[in-house]
Design a protein around this motif. Structure first.
Motif, short mmCIF file in Angstrom:
data_model
loop_
_atom_site.label_atom_id
_atom_site.label_comp_id
_atom_site.label_asym_id
_atom_site.label_seq_id
_atom_site.Cartn_x
_atom_site.Cartn_y
_atom_site.Cartn_z
N ASP A 77 0.87 -1.19 0.00
CA ASP A 77 0.00 0.00 0.00
C ASP A 77 0.90 1.24 0.00
O ASP A 77 1.06 1.92 1.00
CB ASP A 77 -0.93 -0.03 1.21
N LYS A 80 -0.37 4.49 1.31
CA LYS A 80 -0.90 4.37 2.69
C LYS A 80 -2.37 4.78 2.77
O LYS A 80 -2.82 5.37 3.73
CB LYS A 80 -0.07 5.17 3.69
N SER A 81 -3.14 4.41 1.74
CA SER A 81 -4.57 4.73 1.69
C SER A 81 -5.43 3.71 2.43
O SER A 81 -6.63 3.93 2.59
CB SER A 81 -5.03 4.81 0.23
N LYS A 83 -5.88 0.73 1.24
CA LYS A 83 -6.34 -0.22 0.24
C LYS A 83 -5.30 -0.29 -0.88
O LYS A 83 -4.48 0.61 -1.04
CB LYS A 83 -7.71 0.17 -0.31
N LEU A 84 -5.34 -1.37 -1.63
CA LEU A 84 -4.45 -1.52 -2.78
C LEU A 84 -5.20 -1.11 -4.03
O LEU A 84 -6.22 -1.71 -4.39
CB LEU A 84 -3.99 -2.99 -2.92
N GLU A 85 -4.71 -0.07 -4.68
CA GLU A 85 -5.29 0.37 -5.94
C GLU A 85 -4.67 -0.45 -7.08
O GLU A 85 -3.79 -1.26 -6.86
CB GLU A 85 -5.05 1.88 -6.16
N GLU A 88 -0.86 -0.75 -7.42
CA GLU A 88 -0.30 -1.51 -6.29
C GLU A 88 -0.64 -2.99 -6.44
O GLU A 88 0.20 -3.86 -6.18
CB GLU A 88 -0.84 -0.96 -4.97
N GLY A 115 -10.36 -0.42 -5.18
CA GLY A 115 -9.18 -0.95 -4.49
C GLY A 115 -9.56 -2.13 -3.62
O GLY A 115 -10.74 -2.46 -3.47
N GLN A 117 -9.44 -3.57 0.12
CA GLN A 117 -9.17 -3.45 1.54
C GLN A 117 -8.55 -4.78 1.99
O GLN A 117 -8.49 -5.74 1.23
CB GLN A 117 -10.48 -3.20 2.33
N TYR A 121 -8.23 -8.33 0.08
CA TYR A 121 -6.89 -8.83 -0.24
C TYR A 121 -6.74 -10.28 0.22
O TYR A 121 -6.19 -11.11 -0.52
CB TYR A 121 -5.85 -7.92 0.42
#
Length: 143
Positions: A77, A80-81, A83-85, A88, A115, A117, A121
């Motif tokens: 991440d 550091k949001s 979530k993985l966009e 990422e 993304g 969460q 994931y």
């Protein structure tokens, strides 16, 4: 191997997870081997049955695996949001190994926010990890 030795090995093997738990506890909170034993001793009789030991060991192992996955999630991440966009996601080793056969991120984006969460994931890891496992060889048939 007797139960005392198994318990000692379990506590040694899981020491890093317990160290992390201890660091997160408020000052004065109880923890360590006695708290672990008490948590595993479900019937409170002061001894661990084979089933209690197995359940405690499995829960500790699963917790440690989940912590490691969360660390890996946080590492990817980049912004550091939380979530993985898409970019990422594309950098994940499972996605890169699978190449064009990698599942689309949208297949795991349950809330459709663009993304993944952490829970999403984990769903991805279960599916993509299983797809990349080599097939198990069939056991030889007994004659």
């Amino acid at each position: 191997m007797n139960r005392t030795m198994l318990l000692a090995l379990a506590l040694i093997a899981t020491a890093p997870a317990f160290a992390q738990q201890q660091a997160a506890r408020p000052a004065g909170a109880q923890g360590g081997p006695d708290a672990t034993f008490a948590a595993w001793d479900k019937d409170g009789n002061g001894t661990l049955s084979k089933d209690e030991f197995r359940a405690g060991w499995m829960a500790t192992r699963d917790d440690l695996a989940l912590r490691r996955l969360h660390t890996e999630f946080a590492r990817h991440d980049a912004d550091k949001s939380g979530k993985l966009e898409a970019a990422e996601y594309a950098n994940l080793a499972l996605v890169q190994r699978a190449g064009k056969s990698a599942p689309m991120m949208t297949a795991f984006d349950k809330n459709k926010d663009g993304g993944l969460q952490f829970a999403e994931y984990i769903d991805f890891i279960k599916v993509a990890g299983a797809q990349q496992q080599p097939p198990r060889a069939a056991a030889p048939k007994a004659k």
